[in-house]
Scaffold this motif. Sequence first.
Motif, mmCIF file in Angstrom:
data_model
loop_
_atom_site.group_PDB
_atom_site.id
_atom_site.type_symbol
_atom_site.label_atom_id
_atom_site.label_comp_id
_atom_site.label_asym_id
_atom_site.label_seq_id
_atom_site.Cartn_x
_atom_site.Cartn_y
_atom_site.Cartn_z
ATOM 1 N N LYS A 34 51.152 35.234 43.873
ATOM 2 C CA LYS A 34 52.083 34.201 43.396
ATOM 3 C C LYS A 34 52.789 34.624 42.107
ATOM 4 O O LYS A 34 53.966 34.345 41.924
ATOM 5 C CB LYS A 34 51.351 32.882 43.164
ATOM 6 C CG LYS A 34 50.946 32.205 44.449
ATOM 7 C CD LYS A 34 50.225 30.903 44.185
ATOM 8 C CE LYS A 34 49.789 30.279 45.506
ATOM 9 N NZ LYS A 34 49.025 29.055 45.309
ATOM 10 N N THR A 35 52.063 35.273 41.205
ATOM 11 C CA THR A 35 52.654 35.617 39.908
ATOM 12 C C THR A 35 53.273 37.006 39.866
ATOM 13 O O THR A 35 54.066 37.296 38.977
ATOM 14 C CB THR A 35 51.579 35.551 38.790
ATOM 15 O OG1 THR A 35 50.565 36.514 39.065
ATOM 16 C CG2 THR A 35 50.991 34.156 38.670
ATOM 17 N N LYS A 36 52.875 37.876 40.804
ATOM 18 C CA LYS A 36 53.325 39.270 40.830
ATOM 19 C C LYS A 36 52.903 40.019 39.543
ATOM 20 O O LYS A 36 53.608 40.902 39.064
ATOM 21 C CB LYS A 36 54.841 39.374 41.005
ATOM 22 C CG LYS A 36 55.393 38.644 42.210
ATOM 23 C CD LYS A 36 55.063 39.371 43.474
ATOM 24 C CE LYS A 36 55.815 38.726 44.629
ATOM 25 N NZ LYS A 36 54.972 38.344 45.720
ATOM 26 N N VAL A 37 51.760 39.628 38.993
ATOM 27 C CA VAL A 37 51.223 40.255 37.782
ATOM 28 C C VAL A 37 49.832 40.788 38.106
ATOM 29 O O VAL A 37 49.048 40.128 38.787
ATOM 30 C CB VAL A 37 51.128 39.225 36.624
ATOM 31 C CG1 VAL A 37 50.516 39.841 35.380
ATOM 32 C CG2 VAL A 37 52.504 38.654 36.312
ATOM 33 N N ARG A 38 49.560 41.988 37.630
ATOM 34 C CA ARG A 38 48.247 42.600 37.861
ATOM 35 C C ARG A 38 47.136 41.692 37.336
ATOM 36 O O ARG A 38 47.269 41.096 36.262
ATOM 37 C CB ARG A 38 48.136 43.926 37.116
ATOM 38 C CG ARG A 38 48.879 45.059 37.717
ATOM 39 C CD ARG A 38 48.797 46.282 36.832
ATOM 40 N NE ARG A 38 47.456 46.859 36.792
ATOM 41 C CZ ARG A 38 47.165 48.001 36.177
ATOM 42 N NH1 ARG A 38 48.109 48.673 35.546
ATOM 43 N NH2 ARG A 38 45.941 48.460 36.188
ATOM 44 N N PRO A 39 46.002 41.631 38.028
ATOM 45 C CA PRO A 39 44.868 40.826 37.560
ATOM 46 C C PRO A 39 44.382 41.233 36.165
ATOM 47 O O PRO A 39 44.004 40.376 35.360
ATOM 48 C CB PRO A 39 43.779 41.074 38.610
ATOM 49 C CG PRO A 39 44.521 41.459 39.829
ATOM 50 C CD PRO A 39 45.753 42.168 39.361
ATOM 51 N N ALA A 40 44.404 42.519 35.872
ATOM 52 C CA ALA A 40 43.958 42.975 34.556
ATOM 53 C C ALA A 40 44.834 42.388 33.454
ATOM 54 O O ALA A 40 44.324 41.955 32.412
ATOM 55 C CB ALA A 40 43.976 44.499 34.477
ATOM 56 N N PHE A 41 46.141 42.347 33.679
ATOM 57 C CA PHE A 41 47.042 41.800 32.669
ATOM 58 C C PHE A 41 46.827 40.295 32.513
ATOM 59 O O PHE A 41 46.878 39.772 31.400
ATOM 60 C CB PHE A 41 48.498 42.096 33.009
ATOM 61 C CG PHE A 41 48.863 43.558 32.913
ATOM 62 C CD1 PHE A 41 48.067 44.463 32.225
ATOM 63 C CD2 PHE A 41 50.003 44.034 33.521
ATOM 64 C CE1 PHE A 41 48.401 45.804 32.127
ATOM 65 C CE2 PHE A 41 50.353 45.373 33.444
ATOM 66 C CZ PHE A 41 49.549 46.261 32.744
ATOM 67 N N LEU A 42 46.592 39.599 33.624
ATOM 68 C CA LEU A 42 46.301 38.164 33.554
ATOM 69 C C LEU A 42 45.007 37.922 32.775
ATOM 70 O O LEU A 42 44.934 37.045 31.912
ATOM 71 C CB LEU A 42 46.193 37.557 34.955
ATOM 72 C CG LEU A 42 47.483 37.500 35.770
ATOM 73 C CD1 LEU A 42 47.189 37.090 37.203
ATOM 74 C CD2 LEU A 42 48.466 36.536 35.125
ATOM 75 N N PHE A 43 44.004 38.724 33.075
ATOM 76 C CA PHE A 43 42.717 38.597 32.404
ATOM 77 C C PHE A 43 42.843 38.886 30.910
ATOM 78 O O PHE A 43 42.367 38.122 30.070
ATOM 79 C CB PHE A 43 41.692 39.540 33.046
ATOM 80 C CG PHE A 43 40.380 39.573 32.336
ATOM 81 C CD1 PHE A 43 39.453 38.556 32.503
ATOM 82 C CD2 PHE A 43 40.068 40.622 31.485
ATOM 83 C CE1 PHE A 43 38.244 38.578 31.840
ATOM 84 C CE2 PHE A 43 38.857 40.663 30.814
ATOM 85 C CZ PHE A 43 37.941 39.630 30.991
ATOM 86 N N LEU A 44 43.493 40.005 30.580
ATOM 87 C CA LEU A 44 43.647 40.374 29.177
ATOM 88 C C LEU A 44 44.523 39.366 28.424
ATOM 89 O O LEU A 44 44.250 39.047 27.265
ATOM 90 C CB LEU A 44 44.226 41.787 29.057
ATOM 91 C CG LEU A 44 43.291 42.904 29.553
ATOM 92 C CD1 LEU A 44 44.027 44.240 29.586
ATOM 93 C CD2 LEU A 44 42.040 42.989 28.710
ATOM 94 N N GLY A 45 45.539 38.834 29.095
ATOM 95 C CA GLY A 45 46.379 37.805 28.477
ATOM 96 C C GLY A 45 45.594 36.532 28.213
ATOM 97 O O GLY A 45 45.700 35.928 27.143
ATOM 98 N N ALA A 46 44.780 36.121 29.197
ATOM 99 C CA ALA A 46 43.943 34.930 29.013
ATOM 100 C C ALA A 46 42.934 35.153 27.890
ATOM 101 O O ALA A 46 42.680 34.248 27.079
ATOM 102 C CB ALA A 46 43.223 34.588 30.320
ATOM 103 N N ALA A 47 42.371 36.351 27.818
ATOM 104 C CA ALA A 47 41.424 36.668 26.754
ATOM 105 C C ALA A 47 42.114 36.611 25.389
ATOM 106 O O ALA A 47 41.551 36.101 24.415
ATOM 107 C CB ALA A 47 40.800 38.038 26.980
#
Length: 183
Positions: A34-47
């Motif tokens: 849905k977001t077209k963003v790598r999971p690692a970037f989502l995780f690191l952004g949330a962190a």
Amino acid sequence: MQTMEDAKQQFETVCVEIDARLRQFSQTKEIEEKTKVRPAFLFLGAAAVLLFLCYFIFEESFLINIIGFSYPAYASIKAIESKGQDDDTQWLTYWVVFAFLSVIECFSDQILYVFSFYFGFKLCLLIWCFLPQTRGASVIYQKAIKPLMQSQQKSFTDKVSDKVNDSVTEAVAETKESLNKLE
């Protein structure tokens, strides 16, 4: 010294590992599509957002302690699982230094918090201590903690030995007294 390319490569390696672990969950795959963003970037952004919120909610000392704990804890677990002993020694030394600094901070926190640069200094010091390239914890241990402990070791050992002997003597006396009352 590490070059920028080496740092980028290490970051990419960590991101690939995070991606692989997160993609094991079906929800992660859906979010990635849905977001077209790598999971690692989502995780690191949330962190990063979480750390930012912690900074304003709890204060900077909490955030700095989280930083001083998170990566070293991860690296310590990896060191325990590795076959070599050098990394074990490095991380054990880091934890001794971290504990030593924490104890000092407990007793001098009111004085240290007056200095506006204290938390920035502490953050830089902890990062310097845990980076494998600098091995700052080893420097602090060798130059400050080890000499201090060696100079106090006999006195400390004697005091502990005296306390143990006193406690055992007291326990024996109380046991005898209790047994006499039972008779």
